[in-house]
Motif scaffolding. Structure first.
Motif, mmCIF file in Angstrom:
data_model
loop_
_atom_site.group_PDB
_atom_site.id
_atom_site.type_symbol
_atom_site.label_atom_id
_atom_site.label_comp_id
_atom_site.label_asym_id
_atom_site.label_seq_id
_atom_site.Cartn_x
_atom_site.Cartn_y
_atom_site.Cartn_z
ATOM 1 N N SER A 1 0.846 -1.198 0.000
ATOM 2 C CA SER A 1 0.000 0.000 0.000
ATOM 3 C C SER A 1 0.876 1.241 0.000
ATOM 4 C CB SER A 1 -0.914 0.001 1.227
ATOM 5 O OG SER A 1 -1.812 -1.083 1.190
ATOM 6 N N GLN A 2 0.574 2.176 -0.881
ATOM 7 C CA GLN A 2 1.351 3.398 -0.998
ATOM 8 C C GLN A 2 0.458 4.615 -0.806
ATOM 9 O OE1 GLN A 2 4.692 3.306 -1.187
ATOM 10 N NE2 GLN A 2 4.491 1.056 -1.113
ATOM 11 N N ALA A 3 1.096 5.777 -0.688
ATOM 12 C CA ALA A 3 0.366 7.012 -0.418
ATOM 13 C C ALA A 3 -0.759 7.281 -1.432
ATOM 14 C CB ALA A 3 1.338 8.194 -0.365
ATOM 15 N N PRO A 4 -0.535 7.116 -2.733
ATOM 16 C CA PRO A 4 -1.635 7.364 -3.682
ATOM 17 C C PRO A 4 -2.851 6.474 -3.436
ATOM 18 C CG PRO A 4 0.455 7.293 -4.839
ATOM 19 C CD PRO A 4 0.726 6.824 -3.440
ATOM 20 N N HIS A 5 -2.595 5.221 -2.990
ATOM 21 C CA HIS A 5 -3.708 4.319 -2.698
ATOM 22 C C HIS A 5 -4.530 4.842 -1.518
ATOM 23 C CE1 HIS A 5 -0.640 1.177 -4.280
ATOM 24 N NE2 HIS A 5 -1.333 1.695 -5.285
ATOM 25 N N MET A 6 -3.829 5.250 -0.467
ATOM 26 C CA MET A 6 -4.524 5.727 0.730
ATOM 27 C C MET A 6 -5.254 7.031 0.465
ATOM 28 S SD MET A 6 -3.878 3.209 2.544
ATOM 29 C CE MET A 6 -4.874 3.838 3.879
ATOM 30 N N GLN A 7 -4.645 7.889 -0.348
ATOM 31 C CA GLN A 7 -5.307 9.153 -0.692
ATOM 32 C C GLN A 7 -6.600 8.885 -1.459
ATOM 33 O OE1 GLN A 7 -3.144 11.738 -3.370
ATOM 34 N NE2 GLN A 7 -4.100 13.568 -2.490
ATOM 35 N N ARG B 1 1.187 9.117 4.870
ATOM 36 C CA ARG B 1 1.951 10.365 4.777
ATOM 37 C C ARG B 1 2.262 10.663 3.314
ATOM 38 N NH1 ARG B 1 5.646 7.789 8.774
ATOM 39 N NH2 ARG B 1 4.861 8.238 10.871
ATOM 40 N N GLY B 2 2.633 11.916 3.071
ATOM 41 C CA GLY B 2 3.098 12.266 1.735
ATOM 42 C C GLY B 2 2.054 12.878 0.830
ATOM 43 N N PHE B 3 0.875 13.184 1.358
ATOM 44 C CA PHE B 3 -0.129 13.867 0.552
ATOM 45 C C PHE B 3 -0.944 14.791 1.460
ATOM 46 C CE2 PHE B 3 -1.802 9.738 1.823
ATOM 47 C CZ PHE B 3 -3.020 10.048 2.388
ATOM 48 N N LYS B 4 -1.579 15.764 0.864
ATOM 49 C CA LYS B 4 -2.302 16.772 1.630
ATOM 50 C C LYS B 4 -3.644 16.236 2.103
ATOM 51 C CE LYS B 4 -0.314 20.941 -0.430
ATOM 52 N NZ LYS B 4 -0.611 22.217 -1.143
ATOM 53 N N ARG B 5 -3.968 16.606 3.308
ATOM 54 C CA ARG B 5 -5.304 16.292 3.818
ATOM 55 C C ARG B 5 -6.279 17.361 3.340
ATOM 56 N NH1 ARG B 5 -4.552 14.387 10.109
ATOM 57 N NH2 ARG B 5 -2.800 12.948 9.787
ATOM 58 N N PRO B 6 -7.553 17.019 3.174
ATOM 59 C CA PRO B 6 -8.548 18.028 2.796
ATOM 60 C C PRO B 6 -8.580 19.144 3.834
ATOM 61 C CG PRO B 6 -9.468 15.821 2.629
ATOM 62 C CD PRO B 6 -8.149 15.679 3.317
ATOM 63 N N LYS B 7 -8.658 20.366 3.368
ATOM 64 C CA LYS B 7 -8.666 21.511 4.275
ATOM 65 C C LYS B 7 -10.099 21.854 4.656
ATOM 66 C CE LYS B 7 -6.757 26.160 4.829
ATOM 67 N NZ LYS B 7 -5.991 27.250 4.169
ATOM 68 N N PRO B 8 -10.423 21.730 5.941
ATOM 69 C CA PRO B 8 -11.801 22.051 6.354
ATOM 70 C C PRO B 8 -12.055 23.551 6.293
ATOM 71 C CG PRO B 8 -10.452 21.618 8.280
ATOM 72 C CD PRO B 8 -9.580 21.329 7.077
ATOM 73 N N PRO B 9 -13.290 23.965 6.091
ATOM 74 C CA PRO B 9 -13.601 25.397 6.085
ATOM 75 C C PRO B 9 -13.383 26.003 7.463
ATOM 76 C CG PRO B 9 -15.611 24.082 6.112
ATOM 77 C CD PRO B 9 -14.476 23.123 5.895
ATOM 78 N N LYS B 10 -13.047 27.270 7.470
ATOM 79 C CA LYS B 10 -12.830 27.944 8.746
ATOM 80 C C LYS B 10 -14.153 28.043 9.501
ATOM 81 C CE LYS B 10 -8.765 30.701 7.587
ATOM 82 N NZ LYS B 10 -8.166 32.070 7.536
#
Length: 284
Positions: free
Chosen positions: A40-46, A85-94
């Motif tokens: 399993s790699q980062a692209p799979h988890m993303q 690790r290695g990819f951005k998490r979705p940014k929640p709205p403020k």
């Protein structure tokens, strides 16, 4: 292959938190347990994360729980890295998070639910102790001693001790005497669950015609707002809330009315000027 799911580590997590993480991991195992974990790699988890239903916060929470499992795999030598690790998490709205109850909303709830009702007792416990919903359900007579309320926040194990207010004492005293170990229990005498209490409290707020944003966690924030407006310092706030850091506490007190602090500051300036003037007269 992912054949079983273990909690992501002991870490002193509350039972409710552990149960929530286990649910996420069991779902993950059911959907992906037949796949080899070693490849399993980062692209799979993303890709899997982005398929999670719900908001950005839901996706971030899912990733946090699954990442905990792979941290365990790293620590035990099952993997050499963490594919979360290695990819951005979705940014929640403020957002300001949970609504902090106002004095008016607290008064409106009290006017509808009188002393002697379970509904009133729940509110007074929550707004006085700044306890989380799960902690409110387990509070009982054993936590009262010599006019003080003493208990441990289950989430982080922090002990708190403070005098019982007149409002909370009245709410407890107005309830029928029982031999139950907790203040809150069902008609059958069983302990209330945190989830059921949250659902019930929502209905009680609706009956009191309070806005939808009024929830139990908002009473925890309301408690700290009241304390901040009364002039309590950070240490005094932490002594009630059990927060370990200022960053955790800050979002709970941001809703305090700064005019109270401004008035206290003005009074201090007047007092300071008066002392200076007295000193000048004595020197002259």
């Amino acid at each position: 292959m992912i054949s079983s799911v273990k909690p992501p580590g002991k870490g002193g997590l509350a039972a409710e938190t552990k149960a929530g993480r286990r649910r996420v991991l069991e779902h993950f195992r059911a959907d992906h347990g037949d796949k080899p974990h070693a490849t399993s790699q980062a692209p799979h988890m993303q890709a899997v994360m982005l398929q999670i239903d719900g908001s950005a916060n839901a996706k971030r929470n899912w990733l946090k729980h699954v990442a905990g499992m792979f941290i365990f795999a790293e620590e035990t030598g099952l993997r050499v890295d963490n594919p979360c690790r290695g990819f951005k998490r979705p940014k929640p709205p403020k957002t300001d998070g949970f609504h902090s109850w106002t004095d008016g909303e607290i008064a409106q709830y009290r006017a509808y639910w009188r002393y002697g009702t379970m509904q009133r007792l729940v509110m007074e416990l929550a707004v006085e102790t700044s306890a989380r919903r799960g902690d409110v359900t387990r509070l009982g007579p054993e936590h009262l001693s010599n006019g003080r309320f003493e208990f441990q926040h289950n989430k982080n194990g922090v002990d708190v001790s403070f005098p019982v207010s007149a409002e909370l004492q009245a709410a407890i005293g107005a309830m029928p005497n029982t031999n139950q170990s907790t203040f809150l229990h069902t008609k059958a005498g069983e302990a209330r669950s945190a989830k059921a209490l949250g659902n019930d409290f929502r209905e009680w707020c609706d009956k009191a015609k309070l806005p939808d944003h009024c929830g139990m966690h908002g009473l925890r924030k309301g408690c700290l707002r009241i304390m901040a407006e009364a002039g309590c310092n950070i240490l005094e706030l932490q002594s009630r809330s059990g927060h370990l850091t200022l960053s955790e506490l800050q979002k709970y007190i941001d809703k305090a009315d700064k005019r109270f602090a401004a008035d206290r500051a003005a009074e201090k300036v007047i007092e300071h000027k008066a002392k200076q003037e007295t000193g000048r007269k004595i020197a002259a």
